[in-house]
Write a protein that holds these residues in place. Sequence first.
Motif, PDB file in Angstrom:
ATOM      1  N   GLN A   1       0.836  -1.180   0.000  1.00 54.91           N
ATOM      2  CA  GLN A   1       0.000   0.000   0.000  1.00 54.91           C
ATOM      3  C   GLN A   1       0.883   1.246   0.000  1.00 54.91           C
ATOM      4  O   GLN A   1       1.745   1.392   0.857  1.00 54.91           O
ATOM      5  N   VAL A   2       0.675   2.115  -0.952  1.00 54.05           N
ATOM      6  CA  VAL A   2       1.430   3.362  -1.048  1.00 54.05           C
ATOM      7  C   VAL A   2       0.566   4.500  -0.533  1.00 54.05           C
ATOM      8  O   VAL A   2      -0.601   4.627  -0.905  1.00 54.05           O
ATOM      9  N   GLN A   3       1.134   5.313   0.311  1.00 51.13           N
ATOM     10  CA  GLN A   3       0.415   6.462   0.853  1.00 51.13           C
ATOM     11  C   GLN A   3       1.344   7.659   0.907  1.00 51.13           C
ATOM     12  O   GLN A   3       2.509   7.538   1.273  1.00 51.13           O
ATOM     13  N   LEU A  18       7.128  29.300   3.464  1.00 47.24           N
ATOM     14  CA  LEU A  18       6.590  28.063   4.031  1.00 47.24           C
ATOM     15  C   LEU A  18       7.417  26.906   3.500  1.00 47.24           C
ATOM     16  O   LEU A  18       7.943  26.974   2.382  1.00 47.24           O
ATOM     17  N   GLN A  19       7.499  25.852   4.299  1.00 43.29           N
ATOM     18  CA  GLN A  19       8.089  24.612   3.803  1.00 43.29           C
ATOM     19  C   GLN A  19       7.048  23.504   3.888  1.00 43.29           C
ATOM     20  O   GLN A  19       6.534  23.207   4.962  1.00 43.29           O
ATOM     21  N   LEU A  20       6.762  22.919   2.745  1.00 49.42           N
ATOM     22  CA  LEU A  20       5.858  21.781   2.688  1.00 49.42           C
ATOM     23  C   LEU A  20       6.668  20.491   2.770  1.00 49.42           C
ATOM     24  O   LEU A  20       7.796  20.419   2.265  1.00 49.42           O
ATOM     25  N   SER A  21       6.056  19.496   3.385  1.00 51.22           N
ATOM     26  CA  SER A  21       6.690  18.183   3.498  1.00 51.22           C
ATOM     27  C   SER A  21       5.727  17.115   3.009  1.00 51.22           C
ATOM     28  O   SER A  21       4.515  17.260   3.130  1.00 51.22           O
ATOM     29  N   CYS A  22       6.293  16.058   2.487  1.00 51.88           N
ATOM     30  CA  CYS A  22       5.488  14.919   2.050  1.00 51.88           C
ATOM     31  C   CYS A  22       6.240  13.648   2.439  1.00 51.88           C
ATOM     32  O   CYS A  22       7.406  13.477   2.066  1.00 51.88           O
ATOM     33  N   VAL A  23       5.562  12.798   3.203  1.00 51.96           N
ATOM     34  CA  VAL A  23       6.162  11.528   3.589  1.00 51.96           C
ATOM     35  C   VAL A  23       5.476  10.424   2.794  1.00 51.96           C
ATOM     36  O   VAL A  23       4.263  10.431   2.605  1.00 51.96           O
ATOM     37  N   VAL A  24       6.280   9.491   2.324  1.00 52.71           N
ATOM     38  CA  VAL A  24       5.794   8.419   1.459  1.00 52.71           C
ATOM     39  C   VAL A  24       5.957   7.081   2.150  1.00 52.71           C
ATOM     40  O   VAL A  24       7.056   6.751   2.629  1.00 52.71           O
ATOM     41  N   SER A  25       4.900   6.340   2.236  1.00 56.44           N
ATOM     42  CA  SER A  25       4.987   4.981   2.739  1.00 56.44           C
ATOM     43  C   SER A  25       4.979   4.021   1.560  1.00 56.44           C
ATOM     44  O   SER A  25       4.473   4.346   0.499  1.00 56.44           O
ATOM     45  N   GLY A  26       5.563   2.867   1.733  1.00 53.65           N
ATOM     46  CA  GLY A  26       5.660   1.923   0.629  1.00 53.65           C
ATOM     47  C   GLY A  26       7.065   1.911   0.057  1.00 53.65           C
ATOM     48  O   GLY A  26       7.922   2.681   0.460  1.00 53.65           O
ATOM     49  N   SER A  27       7.275   1.082  -0.934  1.00 56.72           N
ATOM     50  CA  SER A  27       8.627   0.842  -1.416  1.00 56.72           C
ATOM     51  C   SER A  27       8.989   1.622  -2.671  1.00 56.72           C
ATOM     52  O   SER A  27      10.033   1.404  -3.247  1.00 56.72           O
ATOM     53  N   LYS A  75      14.639   8.998   4.598  1.00 59.79           N
ATOM     54  CA  LYS A  75      13.418   9.268   5.357  1.00 59.79           C
ATOM     55  C   LYS A  75      12.163   9.150   4.511  1.00 59.79           C
ATOM     56  O   LYS A  75      11.051   9.288   5.036  1.00 59.79           O
ATOM     57  N   LYS A  76      12.336   8.935   3.201  1.00 65.90           N
ATOM     58  CA  LYS A  76      11.185   8.885   2.277  1.00 65.90           C
ATOM     59  C   LYS A  76      10.376  10.166   2.364  1.00 65.90           C
ATOM     60  O   LYS A  76       9.143  10.133   2.460  1.00 65.90           O
ATOM     61  N   MET A  77      11.091  11.280   2.320  1.00 68.29           N
ATOM     62  CA  MET A  77      10.456  12.583   2.411  1.00 68.29           C
ATOM     63  C   MET A  77      10.807  13.414   1.187  1.00 68.29           C
ATOM     64  O   MET A  77      11.909  13.321   0.643  1.00 68.29           O
ATOM     65  N   VAL A  78       9.865  14.250   0.782  1.00 72.48           N
ATOM     66  CA  VAL A  78      10.140  15.261  -0.228  1.00 72.48           C
ATOM     67  C   VAL A  78       9.630  16.590   0.309  1.00 72.48           C
ATOM     68  O   VAL A  78       8.609  16.631   1.008  1.00 72.48           O
ATOM     69  N   TYR A  79      10.357  17.648   0.028  1.00 71.92           N
ATOM     70  CA  TYR A  79      10.072  18.960   0.594  1.00 71.92           C
ATOM     71  C   TYR A  79       9.898  19.982  -0.524  1.00 71.92           C
ATOM     72  O   TYR A  79      10.456  19.839  -1.610  1.00 71.92           O
ATOM     73  N   ASP A  89       0.339  32.301  -5.538  1.00 70.56           N
ATOM     74  CA  ASP A  89       0.829  30.976  -5.135  1.00 70.56           C
ATOM     75  C   ASP A  89      -0.195  30.227  -4.282  1.00 70.56           C
ATOM     76  O   ASP A  89      -0.016  29.028  -4.015  1.00 70.56           O
ATOM     77  N   ALA A  90      -1.224  30.906  -3.839  1.00 75.81           N
ATOM     78  CA  ALA A  90      -2.230  30.270  -2.997  1.00 75.81           C
ATOM     79  C   ALA A  90      -2.934  29.151  -3.753  1.00 75.81           C
ATOM     80  O   ALA A  90      -3.384  29.336  -4.892  1.00 75.81           O
ATOM     81  N   ALA A  91      -2.993  27.998  -3.121  1.00 78.75           N
ATOM     82  CA  ALA A  91      -3.579  26.816  -3.759  1.00 78.75           C
ATOM     83  C   ALA A  91      -3.517  25.659  -2.765  1.00 78.75           C
ATOM     84  O   ALA A  91      -2.908  25.774  -1.698  1.00 78.75           O
ATOM     85  N   VAL A  92      -4.126  24.561  -3.151  1.00 79.64           N
ATOM     86  CA  VAL A  92      -3.886  23.303  -2.451  1.00 79.64           C
ATOM     87  C   VAL A  92      -2.693  22.651  -3.139  1.00 79.64           C
ATOM     88  O   VAL A  92      -2.683  22.515  -4.369  1.00 79.64           O
ATOM     89  N   TYR A  93      -1.700  22.284  -2.361  1.00 79.16           N
ATOM     90  CA  TYR A  93      -0.489  21.677  -2.885  1.00 79.16           C
ATOM     91  C   TYR A  93      -0.514  20.168  -2.624  1.00 79.16           C
ATOM     92  O   TYR A  93      -0.831  19.723  -1.513  1.00 79.16           O
ATOM     93  N   TYR A  94      -0.159  19.422  -3.666  1.00 76.97           N
ATOM     94  CA  TYR A  94      -0.183  17.968  -3.605  1.00 76.97           C
ATOM     95  C   TYR A  94       1.189  17.407  -3.972  1.00 76.97           C
ATOM     96  O   TYR A  94       1.862  17.947  -4.855  1.00 76.97           O
ATOM     97  N   CYS A  95       1.562  16.314  -3.347  1.00 78.02           N
ATOM     98  CA  CYS A  95       2.723  15.595  -3.851  1.00 78.02           C
ATOM     99  C   CYS A  95       2.244  14.338  -4.554  1.00 78.02           C
ATOM    100  O   CYS A  95       1.159  13.814  -4.286  1.00 78.02           O
ATOM    101  N   LYS A  96       3.069  13.904  -5.489  1.00 83.48           N
ATOM    102  CA  LYS A  96       2.708  12.774  -6.334  1.00 83.48           C
ATOM    103  C   LYS A  96       3.936  11.916  -6.596  1.00 83.48           C
ATOM    104  O   LYS A  96       5.034  12.428  -6.791  1.00 83.48           O
ATOM    105  N   ALA A  97       3.705  10.613  -6.620  1.00 80.13           N
ATOM    106  CA  ALA A  97       4.756   9.678  -6.996  1.00 80.13           C
ATOM    107  C   ALA A  97       4.120   8.462  -7.643  1.00 80.13           C
ATOM    108  O   ALA A  97       3.197   7.876  -7.083  1.00 80.13           O
ATOM    109  N   CYS A  98       4.600   8.151  -8.839  1.00 81.09           N
ATOM    110  CA  CYS A  98       4.217   6.901  -9.488  1.00 81.09           C
ATOM    111  C   CYS A  98       2.705   6.736  -9.559  1.00 81.09           C
ATOM    112  O   CYS A  98       2.180   5.645  -9.316  1.00 81.09           O
TER     113      CYS A  98
END
Length: 111
Positions: A1-3, A18-27, A75-79, A89-98
């Motif tokens: 499961q990827v999250q 601001l600094q945004l962070s995104c943590v990824v679970s899974g391989s 750490k499986k993080m992207v910033y 620049d105001a918006a909802v920010y999303y991270c994406k992988a694969c």
Amino acid sequence: QVQLVESGGGLVQPGGSLQLSCVVSGSIFSLNTMGWYRQAPGKQRELVATITPAFSTTYIDSVKGRFSISRDNAKKMVYLQMNSLKPEDAAVYYCKACGFWGQGTQVTVSS
């Protein structure tokens, strides 16, 4: 499961940071390019920045010189470091992988 889970959004005045962070679970993390996208009300979602597993980066023109994407493979993080923020620049920010998306984090730029 990827999250993917983003954090770090909030309200900031024009010119702020601001600094945004995104943590990824899974391989999938270390083998994939990561991207930050954003979607403002009434607009299409747009790609803001990407970073490859070898740390090569790309940015849309409107954020070049102000935003910086980075990753920590251990750490499986992207910033996304965002400086000199503008109201546009105001918006909802999303991270994406694969093909997987996070739930988004709201960035509001207002005085």
